[in-house]
Each structure stands twice: as C-alpha cells, then as structure tokens.
Design a protein around this motif. Sequence first.
Motif, PDB file in Angstrom:
ATOM      1  N   GLY A  51      -2.878  10.257   3.595  1.00  0.00           N
ATOM      2  CA  GLY A  51      -2.032   9.109   3.067  1.00  0.00           C
ATOM      3  C   GLY A  51      -0.542   9.226   3.703  1.00  0.00           C
ATOM      4  O   GLY A  51      -0.357   9.895   4.554  1.00  0.00           O
ATOM      5  N   ALA A  52       0.231   8.237   2.985  1.00  0.00           N
ATOM      6  CA  ALA A  52       1.508   8.174   3.524  1.00  0.00           C
ATOM      7  C   ALA A  52       1.616   7.824   5.057  1.00  0.00           C
ATOM      8  O   ALA A  52       2.257   8.565   5.813  1.00  0.00           O
ATOM      9  CB  ALA A  52       2.268   9.665   3.306  1.00  0.00           C
ATOM     10  N   MET A  53       0.892   6.541   5.214  1.00  0.00           N
ATOM     11  CA  MET A  53       1.083   6.147   6.536  1.00  0.00           C
ATOM     12  C   MET A  53       1.299   4.672   6.293  1.00  0.00           C
ATOM     13  O   MET A  53       1.000   3.816   5.560  1.00  0.00           O
ATOM     14  CB  MET A  53      -0.694   6.099   7.127  1.00  0.00           C
ATOM     15  CG  MET A  53      -0.923   7.380   7.307  1.00  0.00           C
ATOM     16  SD  MET A  53      -2.737   7.581   7.790  1.00  0.00           S
ATOM     17  CE  MET A  53      -3.482   7.601   6.159  1.00  0.00           C
ATOM     18  N   PRO A  54       2.312   4.261   7.416  1.00  0.00           N
ATOM     19  CA  PRO A  54       2.875   3.085   7.304  1.00  0.00           C
ATOM     20  C   PRO A  54       2.169   1.614   7.564  1.00  0.00           C
ATOM     21  O   PRO A  54       2.361   0.902   8.518  1.00  0.00           O
ATOM     22  CB  PRO A  54       4.168   3.177   8.330  1.00  0.00           C
ATOM     23  CG  PRO A  54       3.487   3.869   9.614  1.00  0.00           C
ATOM     24  CD  PRO A  54       2.730   5.099   8.495  1.00  0.00           C
ATOM     25  N   TYR A  55       1.284   1.588   6.755  1.00  0.00           N
ATOM     26  CA  TYR A  55       0.203   0.326   6.948  1.00  0.00           C
ATOM     27  C   TYR A  55       0.106  -0.166   5.419  1.00  0.00           C
ATOM     28  O   TYR A  55      -0.392   0.742   4.612  1.00  0.00           O
ATOM     29  CB  TYR A  55      -0.868   0.654   7.640  1.00  0.00           C
ATOM     30  CG  TYR A  55      -1.914  -0.547   7.994  1.00  0.00           C
ATOM     31  CD1 TYR A  55      -1.862  -0.976   9.033  1.00  0.00           C
ATOM     32  CD2 TYR A  55      -2.577  -0.886   6.970  1.00  0.00           C
ATOM     33  CE1 TYR A  55      -2.880  -2.041   9.552  1.00  0.00           C
ATOM     34  CE2 TYR A  55      -3.522  -2.076   7.046  1.00  0.00           C
ATOM     35  CZ  TYR A  55      -3.663  -2.477   8.557  1.00  0.00           C
ATOM     36  OH  TYR A  55      -4.721  -3.420   8.787  1.00  0.00           O
ATOM     37  N   GLY A  56       0.350  -1.486   5.247  1.00  0.00           N
ATOM     38  CA  GLY A  56      -0.307  -1.902   3.929  1.00  0.00           C
ATOM     39  C   GLY A  56      -0.320  -3.475   3.798  1.00  0.00           C
ATOM     40  O   GLY A  56      -0.028  -4.052   4.451  1.00  0.00           O
ATOM     41  N   LEU A  57      -1.098  -3.899   2.733  1.00  0.00           N
ATOM     42  CA  LEU A  57      -1.554  -5.002   2.672  1.00  0.00           C
ATOM     43  C   LEU A  57      -0.454  -5.925   1.784  1.00  0.00           C
ATOM     44  O   LEU A  57      -0.296  -5.495   0.532  1.00  0.00           O
ATOM     45  CB  LEU A  57      -2.977  -5.303   1.958  1.00  0.00           C
ATOM     46  CG  LEU A  57      -3.649  -6.493   1.760  1.00  0.00           C
ATOM     47  CD1 LEU A  57      -4.021  -7.240   2.898  1.00  0.00           C
ATOM     48  CD2 LEU A  57      -4.894  -6.147   0.829  1.00  0.00           C
ATOM     49  N   THR A  58       0.335  -6.925   2.366  1.00  0.00           N
ATOM     50  CA  THR A  58       1.181  -7.307   1.745  1.00  0.00           C
ATOM     51  C   THR A  58       1.141  -9.147   1.478  1.00  0.00           C
ATOM     52  O   THR A  58       0.421  -9.460   2.220  1.00  0.00           O
ATOM     53  CB  THR A  58       2.630  -7.030   2.289  1.00  0.00           C
ATOM     54  OG1 THR A  58       2.403  -7.584   3.602  1.00  0.00           O
ATOM     55  CG2 THR A  58       2.721  -5.607   2.369  1.00  0.00           C
ATOM     56  N   GLY A  59       2.336  -9.973   0.899  1.00  0.00           N
ATOM     57  CA  GLY A  59       2.074 -11.036   1.034  1.00  0.00           C
ATOM     58  C   GLY A  59       1.302 -11.578  -0.401  1.00  0.00           C
ATOM     59  O   GLY A  59       0.604 -10.847  -0.867  1.00  0.00           O
ATOM     60  N   ALA A  60       1.527 -12.941  -0.625  1.00  0.00           N
ATOM     61  CA  ALA A  60       0.728 -13.428  -1.592  1.00  0.00           C
ATOM     62  C   ALA A  60      -0.664 -13.327  -1.395  1.00  0.00           C
ATOM     63  O   ALA A  60      -1.496 -13.101  -2.538  1.00  0.00           O
ATOM     64  CB  ALA A  60       1.086 -15.088  -1.800  1.00  0.00           C
ATOM     65  N   GLU A  61      -1.082 -13.618  -0.454  1.00  0.00           N
ATOM     66  CA  GLU A  61      -2.689 -13.635  -0.047  1.00  0.00           C
ATOM     67  C   GLU A  61      -3.275 -12.106  -0.602  1.00  0.00           C
ATOM     68  O   GLU A  61      -4.273 -12.114  -1.261  1.00  0.00           O
ATOM     69  CB  GLU A  61      -3.084 -13.912   1.186  1.00  0.00           C
ATOM     70  CG  GLU A  61      -4.630 -14.163   1.551  1.00  0.00           C
ATOM     71  CD  GLU A  61      -4.698 -14.548   2.956  1.00  0.00           C
ATOM     72  OE1 GLU A  61      -5.932 -14.602   3.169  1.00  0.00           O
ATOM     73  OE2 GLU A  61      -3.921 -15.123   3.506  1.00  0.00           O
ATOM     74  N   GLY A  62      -2.368 -11.059   0.116  1.00  0.00           N
ATOM     75  CA  GLY A  62      -2.875  -9.841  -0.335  1.00  0.00           C
ATOM     76  C   GLY A  62      -2.821  -9.426  -1.434  1.00  0.00           C
ATOM     77  O   GLY A  62      -3.736  -8.656  -2.206  1.00  0.00           O
ATOM     78  N   ARG A  63      -1.884  -9.869  -2.373  1.00  0.00           N
ATOM     79  CA  ARG A  63      -1.589  -9.557  -3.810  1.00  0.00           C
ATOM     80  C   ARG A  63      -2.598 -10.105  -4.416  1.00  0.00           C
ATOM     81  O   ARG A  63      -3.559  -9.542  -5.433  1.00  0.00           O
ATOM     82  CB  ARG A  63      -0.373  -9.813  -4.248  1.00  0.00           C
ATOM     83  CG  ARG A  63       0.775  -9.252  -3.862  1.00  0.00           C
ATOM     84  CD  ARG A  63       2.302  -9.694  -4.461  1.00  0.00           C
ATOM     85  NE  ARG A  63       2.548 -10.671  -4.327  1.00  0.00           N
ATOM     86  CZ  ARG A  63       3.523 -11.244  -3.392  1.00  0.00           C
ATOM     87  NH1 ARG A  63       3.887 -10.299  -2.514  1.00  0.00           N
ATOM     88  NH2 ARG A  63       3.878 -12.630  -3.211  1.00  0.00           N
TER      89      ARG A  63
END
Length: 269
Positions: free
Chosen positions: A132-144
């Motif tokens: 964990g604690a890795m700088p990668y994430g699903l973001t934006g309206a589509e991701g949400r």
Amino acid sequence: MGKTTASNPATSSWTGMVSVDDTELAVTNTGGTGRPVIYLNGSYGVQKHWQHVIAELGSDYRHITFDERARGKSRRSADYSFAACLRDIDAVVEATGAQRPLIVGWSYGALLAAHYADQNPDRILGVVCVDGAMPYGLTGAEGREQIRKLFRRMRFLMPVARPLGLAARMSADQHADINIEANELHAALAPVLERITVPMRYVLATGANLGGSTEVMEAVRASLNPVLVSNSNLKISEQVASNHSHILRKDFHAVADAVRETAAVRAGR
C-alpha cells in the motif's frame, strides 16, 4: 481513555473500547516493555489479520491493534473520512501511552501510515507499508462512477463479507465513498512520500488485488519507483510471492522482518 480496566495502559495487557469523536474503537494492547507497534488495517479489515505477524515478532514488541469505525467490534460513526481515521490513530496512541511507535499498515492502512508519518515525524519511529501507500489511483468522474457501480453490485454480498473483514457495517455508498477518497489520495501521494523523514520500508505483493487485474497492480507498484529514487528514507524490504489479499497470512515472515529492519535503522542512528 474510554472503557478499559488497565492500571497502566502502556505496560498492562488489555482489551477495551477507546472513545473518539462520536464513536468507540475496539483496541487490543498486549502490554510489556518492548517497542510499541501500531497496526493499521486494510479498508474493511479487522485486528485478526495481524495475528501471524504478531506471533512472529513475539514479546520483543508491544503490539497494538484496533478496528476502525464500523469495522470489527468498533462502533458506527457519522464520519468515515480519511481525516477521521487519522484522528483515530491519535486516540489510540494516547489511550495506550505508546511512545515513538512503529506504524505498520496494510493497503488502506499503509496510506494512513504514510500520511501520519508526514504529519507526525517526531512522534513515530518509522513505518512499514504492506502492499500500500503507492502513488497511483483511479480519479475523475468516470473513475468515481466505476467505483460506485462496483459497490452497488456487491451490496448483497456485504453481510457475508463482513465476518471475513472484507466489508464494514456501512451502506454500499459509504463503502464507495471511502474507496473514492482513498483513490484520490493515492493519486496525489507522491509529494507526501517525497517529504517522509523517517525510515519507511515496503513489503510488496505479486499479482492482482481482489477485483483487480495483475496488469493494474503491476502499474500501481511501478508507480513507487520514482519516489524510491528521490527519497532515500523509502526502501523496498522485500517483494513476496503472495497476492495483495493473502500477504499477511502467507508472507508474515517478510512483514516481521521489515519491522525489525525499520527498528534497526533507527537504533543505528
């Protein structure tokens, strides 16, 4: 300190409820005079996930585990935000009298550990991040929306998943809110990691996360490489064969070794 019966919360062994905000957290403190270690669970995990790591480290350390809000034996709350989880760590530190603890976090708990280390460098000894604690994430309206759809589809399975530490006593939308916030915080994590001034060791898994693909998890782990180069306080202790979900059960030896390694770094300074 909430509902405990320990005469000395730092050295006595006790299990009890610790009050914070509008809720109470179920906390276990093994007591003793060893270096305190505070364990932070995955998003919907519970204390028992750490049992193999704790047994491996033994009485040389004082082990402190707790269930987050609406997980395990802890009470529900009106606030399940990331900021609330950080306040919970403070409450547990105060209730247990832990001085300069090591913080060990798995998955979501690793994200908490990184932010706690950034905000409280003088209060902790170091951090161990377990996949964990890795700088990668699903973001934006589509991701949400993707995340919300996933948890809505899973809502009928949540009562079955709760005893396994895979769901909390929350609605599907509340589960999604936590996951969305975590993804956004992960995506913005690089500057936090670059500021870390305490020893931080990573134990990384191999393969996919629950509900994810191997390719995505490989990209997540690869996102760590630039911050490993820019901040010498961060190092990979080991990458193990088990996947994200099984790492604490199958590769607890590696997690325990990373705890010992982190403690030794500080002892040598």
